[in-house]
Design a protein around this motif. Sequence first.
Motif, short mmCIF file in Angstrom:
data_model
loop_
_atom_site.label_atom_id
_atom_site.label_comp_id
_atom_site.label_asym_id
_atom_site.label_seq_id
_atom_site.Cartn_x
_atom_site.Cartn_y
_atom_site.Cartn_z
N LYS A 95 9.29 -4.76 -12.05
CA LYS A 95 10.25 -4.64 -10.88
C LYS A 95 9.51 -3.70 -10.01
O LYS A 95 9.74 -3.80 -8.73
CB LYS A 95 11.58 -4.07 -11.44
CG LYS A 95 12.62 -3.80 -10.61
CD LYS A 95 13.07 -5.14 -9.81
CE LYS A 95 13.87 -5.66 -10.84
NZ LYS A 95 14.68 -7.03 -10.04
N ALA A 96 8.98 -2.63 -10.48
CA ALA A 96 8.18 -1.49 -9.51
C ALA A 96 6.99 -2.08 -8.84
O ALA A 96 7.07 -1.69 -7.62
CB ALA A 96 7.74 -0.13 -10.55
N LEU A 97 6.54 -2.96 -9.57
CA LEU A 97 5.23 -3.44 -8.77
C LEU A 97 5.84 -4.53 -7.75
O LEU A 97 5.18 -4.56 -6.51
CB LEU A 97 4.44 -4.40 -9.72
CG LEU A 97 3.49 -3.71 -10.41
CD1 LEU A 97 2.98 -4.62 -11.85
CD2 LEU A 97 2.26 -2.72 -9.85
N SER A 98 6.98 -5.35 -8.08
CA SER A 98 7.64 -6.08 -7.01
C SER A 98 8.08 -5.22 -5.82
O SER A 98 7.72 -5.69 -4.72
CB SER A 98 8.55 -7.00 -7.86
OG SER A 98 8.09 -7.80 -8.57
N GLN A 99 8.74 -4.23 -6.01
CA GLN A 99 9.27 -3.35 -5.01
C GLN A 99 7.96 -2.73 -4.17
O GLN A 99 8.34 -2.81 -3.03
CB GLN A 99 9.88 -2.44 -5.60
CG GLN A 99 11.28 -2.80 -5.97
CD GLN A 99 12.14 -1.44 -6.70
OE1 GLN A 99 11.67 -0.41 -6.75
NE2 GLN A 99 13.35 -1.83 -6.82
N SER A 100 6.88 -2.46 -4.77
CA SER A 100 5.73 -2.01 -4.13
C SER A 100 5.19 -3.13 -3.20
O SER A 100 4.79 -2.72 -2.04
CB SER A 100 4.61 -1.46 -5.01
OG SER A 100 3.52 -1.20 -4.67
N ALA A 101 4.98 -4.45 -3.83
CA ALA A 101 4.55 -5.52 -2.88
C ALA A 101 5.71 -5.62 -1.68
O ALA A 101 5.06 -6.13 -0.69
CB ALA A 101 4.59 -6.75 -3.78
N ASN A 102 6.74 -5.70 -2.03
CA ASN A 102 7.59 -5.95 -0.96
C ASN A 102 7.82 -4.65 0.29
O ASN A 102 7.91 -5.20 1.39
CB ASN A 102 9.12 -6.22 -1.38
CG ASN A 102 9.53 -7.46 -2.18
OD1 ASN A 102 8.77 -8.39 -1.96
ND2 ASN A 102 10.35 -7.33 -3.14
N ASN A 103 7.62 -3.66 -0.23
CA ASN A 103 7.51 -2.44 0.64
C ASN A 103 6.42 -2.38 1.55
O ASN A 103 6.50 -2.00 2.46
CB ASN A 103 7.60 -1.14 -0.18
CG ASN A 103 9.02 -1.04 -0.78
OD1 ASN A 103 10.00 -1.59 -0.25
ND2 ASN A 103 9.16 -0.05 -1.84
N SER A 104 5.25 -3.10 0.92
CA SER A 104 3.95 -3.04 1.72
C SER A 104 4.13 -4.36 2.57
O SER A 104 3.21 -4.49 3.47
CB SER A 104 3.06 -3.45 0.70
OG SER A 104 2.94 -2.12 -0.09
N GLY A 105 5.00 -5.09 2.37
CA GLY A 105 5.04 -6.25 3.39
C GLY A 105 4.22 -7.29 2.96
O GLY A 105 4.01 -8.26 3.66
N MET A 106 3.90 -7.47 1.83
CA MET A 106 3.05 -8.38 1.08
C MET A 106 3.90 -9.85 1.26
O MET A 106 5.03 -9.72 0.54
CB MET A 106 2.29 -8.12 -0.18
CG MET A 106 1.69 -6.97 -0.06
SD MET A 106 1.12 -6.32 -1.60
CE MET A 106 -0.03 -7.68 -2.21
#
Length: 169
Positions: A95-106
């Motif tokens: 979940k943390a990795l997914s949020q990081s990807a989403n927050n980076s606009g990936m």
Amino acid sequence: MLDDFRSGMRGIALVIVGFIAIIFTFSGIGSLSMTGVGSGAAASIDGDPITEQDVALELQLTKSRILSENQGLRTDQLDDQMLRPGVVERLIANKALSQSANNSGMAVAATAVSQILLDAESFQTDGVFDEDRYRYFIRERGLTNAQFKLQLEDDILRGQVVAGYRQST
């Protein structure tokens, strides 16, 4: 005489319909509790919950993976309480990795996801994509086609985030 028979049958029919309604009511309540509706979150990452249903599904997938890798092992030898902490940690990390990807606009292109599915050997018969194998695979996991594609997209994004962290160190 026929009117008496109809009147008697009407009463019996109402009893049968009532009995069926009670059965459906109780089975409906049972299915709600089985699907985790109303159950609390097992964890939360920045307000994004990991539900007990997510944990139960991941526990089941983990058990299946362990059983497939260890031929002599039986299901009753795997303890949910022993596996649960590792499963919850893995879900939190994902979940943390997914949020990081989403927050980076990936993002991942839908065509890339489709191409990965078409090229996956596990979905092929004689080197050609087999839709029946694919449908069986996602149905066994209790997913729809859209859910599985979103899950695959999320896996790809998490892989990209991890690869980016590795290359930056």
